[in-house]
Design an enzyme around this catalytic site. Structure first.
Site, mmCIF file in Angstrom:
data_model
loop_
_atom_site.group_PDB
_atom_site.id
_atom_site.type_symbol
_atom_site.label_atom_id
_atom_site.label_comp_id
_atom_site.label_asym_id
_atom_site.label_seq_id
_atom_site.Cartn_x
_atom_site.Cartn_y
_atom_site.Cartn_z
ATOM 1 N N GLY A 70 -8.162 -1.483 0.206
ATOM 2 C CA GLY A 70 -8.745 -2.001 1.428
ATOM 3 C C GLY A 70 -9.191 -0.920 2.393
ATOM 4 N N ASN A 150 -1.918 -7.781 10.391
ATOM 5 C CA ASN A 150 -0.901 -7.452 9.394
ATOM 6 C C ASN A 150 0.510 -7.335 9.969
ATOM 7 O OD1 ASN A 150 -2.347 -5.092 10.520
ATOM 8 N ND2 ASN A 150 -0.772 -3.913 9.481
ATOM 9 N N GLN A 178 -5.141 -9.226 4.448
ATOM 10 C CA GLN A 178 -3.939 -10.062 4.529
ATOM 11 C C GLN A 178 -4.191 -11.523 4.171
ATOM 12 O OE1 GLN A 178 -0.794 -9.261 4.894
ATOM 13 N NE2 GLN A 178 -1.115 -7.077 5.252
ATOM 14 N N ALA A 199 -5.769 -5.588 -4.026
ATOM 15 C CA ALA A 199 -5.069 -6.383 -5.034
ATOM 16 C C ALA A 199 -3.571 -6.479 -4.793
ATOM 17 C CB ALA A 199 -5.332 -5.794 -6.421
ATOM 18 N N HIS A 200 -2.966 -5.412 -4.274
ATOM 19 C CA HIS A 200 -1.503 -5.407 -4.176
ATOM 20 C C HIS A 200 -0.968 -6.323 -3.086
ATOM 21 C CE1 HIS A 200 -0.766 -2.605 -0.638
ATOM 22 N NE2 HIS A 200 -2.071 -2.475 -0.801
ATOM 23 N N THR A 236 -15.225 7.303 -12.219
ATOM 24 C CA THR A 236 -14.909 6.364 -13.289
ATOM 25 C C THR A 236 -14.071 5.212 -12.758
ATOM 26 O OG1 THR A 236 -14.929 8.170 -14.902
ATOM 27 C CG2 THR A 236 -13.817 6.136 -15.556
ATOM 28 N N CYS A 327 2.099 0.848 6.625
ATOM 29 C CA CYS A 327 1.147 1.956 6.655
ATOM 30 C C CYS A 327 1.466 2.923 7.789
ATOM 31 C CB CYS A 327 -0.272 1.424 6.816
ATOM 32 S SG CYS A 327 -0.736 0.238 5.532
#
Length: 377
Positions: A70, A150, A178, A199-200, A236, A327
């Site tokens: 994000g 958050n 969120q 994703a997490h 990649t 964070c």
């Protein structure tokens, strides 16, 4: 008893997500940019995941770009939109995630933009009347307001914000990290330029996310070095992460209503039990389902004498929570969100964030431990 109530920081992987990632790891190893069969197989896997995400969000696959998470996606939207469209002015709020707030502040400090931060009330709601007033006075504006905070869980009416932005021909970016996987996002009905996901936060792997870029917008890459992601992100692709992201979001959408009802019941139950067990317990931010995330509860406790030690004491008892945003852990400056709400700094605040894997028994245990710590009984 080990209890994990820090799901706003990160979530445990779903078993099906692990399975699909392991299967891909075992059976596929080509570079998606290679033109041989092994590469083509990997490219197909990436594009299938992109189509899955796009379908769930009611967007076009060409509008979905995979990122490292994000934070990168937020930076890409803000920095490149301002540069591409020669944006002179930005509007945000003082309680945004630092991925947004620090990015905008850096651009403002360089003189690239003029930055206005909206007022927030004591519950943490942004002033949308002020937003319209600022939009009416400032052409070529980028608005960046998160869908849900958050730390305190407040929801912002991004439908209304999008309408205001469209009325005043402003670009609109929303950090939806969120709410992604927890609420339905219909991007065909929402007039928005950029949203972001990680994703997490919805039981997928760490280190992978995405940005939605409305097809009417054409941005330059944030990261150079290759033609990956249709020339939009060099490097990649994290194929295994991308596969896990798509599967996690698919699972989230399959049982979203059921999980929302269940998790909201846990949050409501904890509020009731805390209120009964600890005198003068308070809740920071909004708490009703219409105005707040069902996954987040920010609690202000009266045990001022052990404020600095509260999280440590909870950890000793096997309870994982946050004092604000993960964070910001390791920082001694306190929560910028709670500071702007005017929350009493002498009272320790704890963020409990829930998932479908939590139970009522875990809530009972956490409340009992908090009661013992605060009241000594």
């Amino acid at each position: 008893m080990q209890v994990y109530f820090d799901n706003a920081a990160t979530t445990a992987l779903d078993e099906e997500v692990i399975d699909v990632m392991v299967s891909t790891l075992k059976d596929h190893y080509g570079n998606p940019s290679s033109i041989h069969q092994h590469g083509r197989e990997m490219k197909t896997i990436v594009e299938k995941a992109r189509r899955t995400v796009a379908k769930l969000l009611n967007a076009s696959p060409s509008e979905i770009f995979f990122t490292s998470g994000g934070t990168e996606a937020d930076n890409m939207a803000i920095v490149r939109a301002i540069e591409t469209y020669d944006i002179q002015h930005a509007i945000s709020s003082p309680i945004e995630h630092h991925a947004v707030l620090h990015t905008l502040e850096e651009l403002a400090n360089k003189g690239t933009i003029k930055l206005d931060l909206l007022q927030v009330d004591e519950k943490g709601n942004v002033d949308l009347e002020q937003l319209e007033e600022l939009l009416s006075k400032n052409p070529k504006t980028l608005v960046s307001l998160m869908h849900a905070n958050n730390e305190i869980g407040n929801l912002t009416d991004i439908q209304k914000v999008s309408e205001l932005c469209e009325k005043h021909q402003a670009l609109f970016h929303s950090d939806t990290v969120q709410t992604m996987g927890h609420y339905v996002h219909d991007l065909s009905a929402l007039r928005i330029d950029f949203i972001t996901g990680a994703a997490h936060k919805f039981h997928g792997p760490k280190g992978v996310g995405f940005i939605y870029i409305n097809g009417k917008n054409k941005l330059k890459p944030l990261i150079f070095g290759g033609a990956q992601e249709r020339n939009m992100r060099g490097g990649t692709e994290n194929v295994y992460g991308i596969v896990g992201l798509a599967k996690a979001l698919e699972i989230a959408y399959t049982s979203m209503s059921e999980h929302q009802t269940y998790i909201q019941s846990l949050k409501t139950y904890m509020m009731e039990e805390l209120t009964k067990s600890i005198p003068d317990v308070r809740f920071n931010g909004e708490t009703t389902p219409e105005k707040a995330l069902y996954t987040v509860l920010n609690v202000s406790l009266p045990c001022t004498e052990i404020g600095d030690m509260l999280l440590f004491k909870l950890d000793i008892k096997g309870i994982s929570v946050s004092g604000g945003s993960a964070c910001s852990s390791g920082s001694d400056i306190g929560s910028h969100v709670l500071r702007h709400l005017g929350v009493d700094a002498s009272r320790p605040s704890v963020r409990f964030s829930f998932s479908k894997q939590n139970t009522r028994e875990e809530v009972d245990y956490a409340v009992s431990v908090l009661k013992d710590i605060c009241l000594g009984s």
